[in-house]
Write a protein that holds these residues in place. Structure first.
Motif, short mmCIF file in Angstrom:
data_model
loop_
_atom_site.label_atom_id
_atom_site.label_comp_id
_atom_site.label_asym_id
_atom_site.label_seq_id
_atom_site.Cartn_x
_atom_site.Cartn_y
_atom_site.Cartn_z
N GLU A 11 0.81 -1.22 0.00
CA GLU A 11 0.00 0.00 0.00
C GLU A 11 0.85 1.27 0.00
O GLU A 11 0.51 2.26 -0.64
CB GLU A 11 -0.92 0.01 1.22
N GLU B 27 -4.63 13.17 -0.10
CA GLU B 27 -4.71 12.03 0.81
C GLU B 27 -6.12 11.42 0.87
O GLU B 27 -6.26 10.19 0.87
CB GLU B 27 -4.23 12.43 2.21
N ASP C 59 -6.89 7.58 0.11
CA ASP C 59 -7.57 6.78 1.12
C ASP C 59 -8.65 5.91 0.48
O ASP C 59 -8.79 4.72 0.81
CB ASP C 59 -8.18 7.70 2.17
N VAL C 60 -9.42 6.48 -0.45
CA VAL C 60 -10.43 5.67 -1.16
C VAL C 60 -9.75 4.66 -2.08
O VAL C 60 -10.15 3.50 -2.16
CB VAL C 60 -11.40 6.57 -1.95
N ARG D 37 -7.26 3.05 -1.65
CA ARG D 37 -6.78 1.87 -0.89
C ARG D 37 -7.79 0.73 -0.86
O ARG D 37 -7.44 -0.39 -0.54
CB ARG D 37 -6.42 2.27 0.55
N LEU D 38 -9.07 1.03 -1.17
CA LEU D 38 -10.05 -0.06 -1.26
C LEU D 38 -9.61 -1.11 -2.27
O LEU D 38 -9.92 -2.28 -2.11
CB LEU D 38 -11.43 0.49 -1.66
N ARG E 263 -6.51 -0.35 -4.65
CA ARG E 263 -5.18 -0.08 -5.17
C ARG E 263 -4.12 -0.35 -4.10
O ARG E 263 -4.43 -0.29 -2.93
CB ARG E 263 -5.03 1.38 -5.64
N LEU F 267 -19.54 8.07 -1.97
CA LEU F 267 -18.51 8.19 -0.93
C LEU F 267 -18.28 9.63 -0.50
O LEU F 267 -17.88 9.88 0.64
CB LEU F 267 -17.19 7.59 -1.42
N SER G 277 -4.21 8.22 6.88
CA SER G 277 -5.52 7.94 7.47
C SER G 277 -5.51 6.59 8.19
O SER G 277 -4.54 5.84 8.13
CB SER G 277 -6.58 7.90 6.37
N THR H 166 -7.84 0.66 6.62
CA THR H 166 -9.10 -0.03 6.36
C THR H 166 -8.89 -1.36 5.65
O THR H 166 -9.80 -2.16 5.60
CB THR H 166 -10.02 0.83 5.46
N LYS H 167 -7.71 -1.60 5.09
CA LYS H 167 -7.49 -2.82 4.32
C LYS H 167 -6.33 -3.58 4.91
O LYS H 167 -5.29 -2.99 5.21
CB LYS H 167 -7.19 -2.48 2.86
N TYR I 212 -11.20 -6.13 5.18
CA TYR I 212 -11.43 -4.69 5.31
C TYR I 212 -12.07 -4.35 6.65
O TYR I 212 -12.83 -5.15 7.20
CB TYR I 212 -12.39 -4.18 4.22
N ARG J 97 -16.79 3.29 7.16
CA ARG J 97 -17.91 4.14 6.74
C ARG J 97 -19.24 3.56 7.21
O ARG J 97 -20.14 4.29 7.58
CB ARG J 97 -17.89 4.32 5.22
N ARG K 75 -23.33 1.60 -0.55
CA ARG K 75 -23.15 3.05 -0.57
C ARG K 75 -22.04 3.50 0.38
O ARG K 75 -21.47 4.57 0.21
CB ARG K 75 -24.47 3.75 -0.25
#
Lengths: 453, 453
Positions: free
Chosen positions: A11, A69, A73-74, A76-77, A79, A151, B2, B5-6, B84, B88, B376
């Motif tokens: 990451e 950032e 951060d998103v 990282r879901l 990537r 998001l 941050s 989350t992963k 994860y 959210r 969502r």
């Protein structure tokens, strides 16, 4: 321990900057012109459509632009995205070439499009925008912007080309799952949509028309902006995260691509994987060929004219110099909806003129053949758009076989085909043909090009 | 930077052994009986259906069973799978609980099913089998076996429950893309299928009938075996890779689940995530509750009888002690096709009797509500089956909120819903109801249970 087939980055190896090829080009791309004055557009001209951060990225000449950032951060879901070596496909082809592919279908929306949807939603939210309007063809872009909107708390409205809206209700259901509103285009919600329907009540729609509708709505309201999923400089910029990751992964695999391949509709996933490698070569690094693969049915790079043209059918957008089939061109209803666009990104077109990009066109049936062979070897069912890149890679691998060359081939597998199985179904039923595509008549639509001195 | 989350494992952290809960149970699960003699079945009885390696796994009492290297090699395409933290979703619920999910939709087939399809194809190929026959409901299992067959050079034939065959042509197109042949069940290709169609020409089919058809074909030919995607001990064994990876990832996250949740149809993804945690507790480690979430429309664990029953409608399979709704039970046509099975895996049923597993049932509409809220927040659109696990996790998180407890919740997101958007579409259109489900009449089908002393 078997031979390695997957190359994963940590990451913390995710790129912190987007790569801007404009910093490295020997000559700058031609200016974008205001359709009324024919003078270069300035930031103020674009302000009704886009937030200032994106406008500044559109015109930036900086080589590196920081990825915020909250965007990383998103990312990282999903990537960094994996890079694979297609050993089973190599074996099937009996090629001495090494075939690698960068897989962007791991994003929640299933394609590379969230790479730009997320930053676009972020910058819009930062600037106080409440609503984003956009267009979509096959639905990959609409899905991605819907996902990004959910998001960042933005309302998203998507004008979907009517033929896709009717044929792909499941794609619409995904957009609605993310909370977006989906409207068939041409629609009665805009002046331009109504004007089209008046003349042709059963018009099947096109990306160019849907863009006109979205732009029309965006300029009307202060809290509403427009978002585009390809073509523009800032979109291509955001996609360079693909190529930058791939460069690190090619190092892990201890090789370097002789050729980098992507399918090309508007040009964003192709630019995403190719521009970092082109830039590397321009700065004195090892050079790679960059090969754009487009559909024979919508062949802007291989058969279009390099000229100033509108980005939409309604002639509301600025004029961009690009390879174009004419903004009034309606491509035949083939199945790679994401490649049904009359023009090519200005930067990709410019690179083609500079000899930094090559292009080739294939027919849809041979592309599906390639995609099915790939699925049976590698397990992933590609999107019809991505099948063009698969076909391009297979042809390069077969050339290597003929020439006895152990080249390294890298292609972008831009998305999966989970929402496109109706096309595969037609392919298996023998209902797909290439008839008439070679005879696509461009003369008429090219006659309509705007006169720019 | 941050909050994380992963949680990703390195490739070399992929488990090398499957975990067999039979080694740790205080009492063994009741024997599987031959339907004719009512005596425990031996390996020879199962040999017409399965290769010996799988039969030995079915009865093994060893705690650890090695994963063959060619199987791990294929797993590397997508494993280790990510875990994860649903930050959210936590925020949306306002819960003090930490919610984690293990995502199995990253496999090429889109669910956890390839975890067992790949080893099953491998062992069959090793033993000289040329053809695998199986059944599928929603299509996740058929897709996975088709994918596995394409990689190991096996012919795959799939009996798909007719109602799904008709309603989900795209799922069929995926199986065909992988080279499998798909037959609507009941079919004219088997004696049992013909007997069903004779009585009811427009029979919608059921998993139980499709199993009977596949089994009938498998026993006829030497080079053909049967493959089952859930229920059996060896299938649950193969799925424990989910929980084993999750245990390592929970350590990375520096916490341990108070409750582990999975949806339960046949029981394999639930067992896959829960058994390693249950075993950990049985061996003196920190205990976790294990919660199976099933559909109110097919409530084997919560409303079924714990008794010996057949696995199929045609009464060809051995007798297994399990929670069952009766092998003649036809569940109402709700949308989580993968959970439409009359029985529960013997090992899951046994653990329920031992107090190691809890169960709860939810209706489909509330599960879709949960799935949409999840999509969502977290970006992934869950399969309708997985929505049950999401609902279970949300209810646990809301309980934590009421009780002011900062518990750790882990659930298995067993697959994505890309091939199930028709159900979401119906949900959004308000066409899904729960009507009649609570009144599911079990008395009649339970009367048909075989008499076992």
């Amino acid at each position: 321990m078997s031979e390695q087939t997957k190359y994963l980055l940590e990451e913390n190896q995710m790129p912190r900057f987007w790569y801007n090829i404009q910093a490295d080009l020997p000559t700058p791309a031609p200016a974008v012109l205001h359709p009324g004055t024919l003078q270069p557009v300035g930031p103020a001209d674009l302000a009704p459509l886009f937030p200032m951060d994106l406008i500044l990225q559109e015109v930036s000449q900086e080589r590196e632009i920081e990825i915020p950032e909250p965007v990383r951060d998103v990312f990282r879901l999903w990537r960094p995205a994996p890079l694979y070596r297609a050993r089973r496909l190599e074996k099937l082809l009996g090629t001495p070439a090494k075939i690698f592919y960068k897989y962007e279908g791991v994003s929640p929306a299933g394609s590379h499009k969230p790479n730009t949807a997320i930053p676009q939603a972020f910058y819009n939210q930062q600037s106080g925008v409440k609503r984003l309007v956009t267009e979509t063809g096959a639905g990959q872009w609409g899905t991605s912007l819907a996902f990004a909107g959910s998001l960042f708390g933005l309302t998203v409205e998507v004008f979907q080309v009517r033929v896709s809206y009717d044929q792909k209700p499941y794609r619409r259901a995904v957009m609605e799952t993310y909370g977006a509103r989906c409207v068939a285009s041409p629609s009665m919600e805009t002046v331009f949509g109504r004007s089209v329907l008046e003349k042709t009540p059963d018009h099947p729609g096109s990306l160019g028309i849907a863009i006109s509708e979205a732009v029309e709505l965006a300029v009307q309201r202060e809290d509403t902006k427009y978002a585009l999923g390809s073509v523009l400089n800032h979109v291509l910029l955001h996609q360079t995260i693909i190529g930058q990751e791939a460069m690190e992964q090619m190092k892990m695999a201890d090789t370097w691509p002789d050729v980098v391949i992507g399918c090309a509709g508007g040009g964003s996933n192709f630019a995403g994987i190719a521009f970092p490698f082109i830039g590397h070569g321009l700065r004195g690094g090892q050079k790679s060929r960059a090969l754009a693969v487009e559909p024979a049915a919508c062949p802007s790079l291989t058969r279009g004219k390099y000229a100033y043209d509108f980005g939409d059918t309604g002639r509301m957008t600025p004029l961009t110099k690009m390879h174009t089939l004419g903004s009034q061109f309606t491509p035949p209803g083939f199945h790679a909806g994401g490649l049904r666009y009359h023009g090519m990104a200005s930067l990709v077109s410019h690179c083609k003129e500079l000899g930094l990009v090559e292009a080739v066109a294939y027919h849809q049936v041979e592309c599906f053949e390639a995609g099915v062979a790939f699925a049976r070897c590698e397990g992933i069912v590609p999107a019809p758009e991505s099948n063009h890149a698969v076909k391009g890679a297979i042809e390069e691998a077969l050339r290597c076989k003929r020439e006895g060359k152990a080249e390294t081939i890298l292609f972008c597998l831009s998305g999966h085909g989970h929402f496109d199985m109706a096309s595969y179904q037609k392919y298996f039923a023998g209902e797909l043909t290439d008839e008439g595509y070679d005879e696509v008549d461009l003369a008429a639509s090219l006659l309509g090009l705007p006169q720019v001195p």
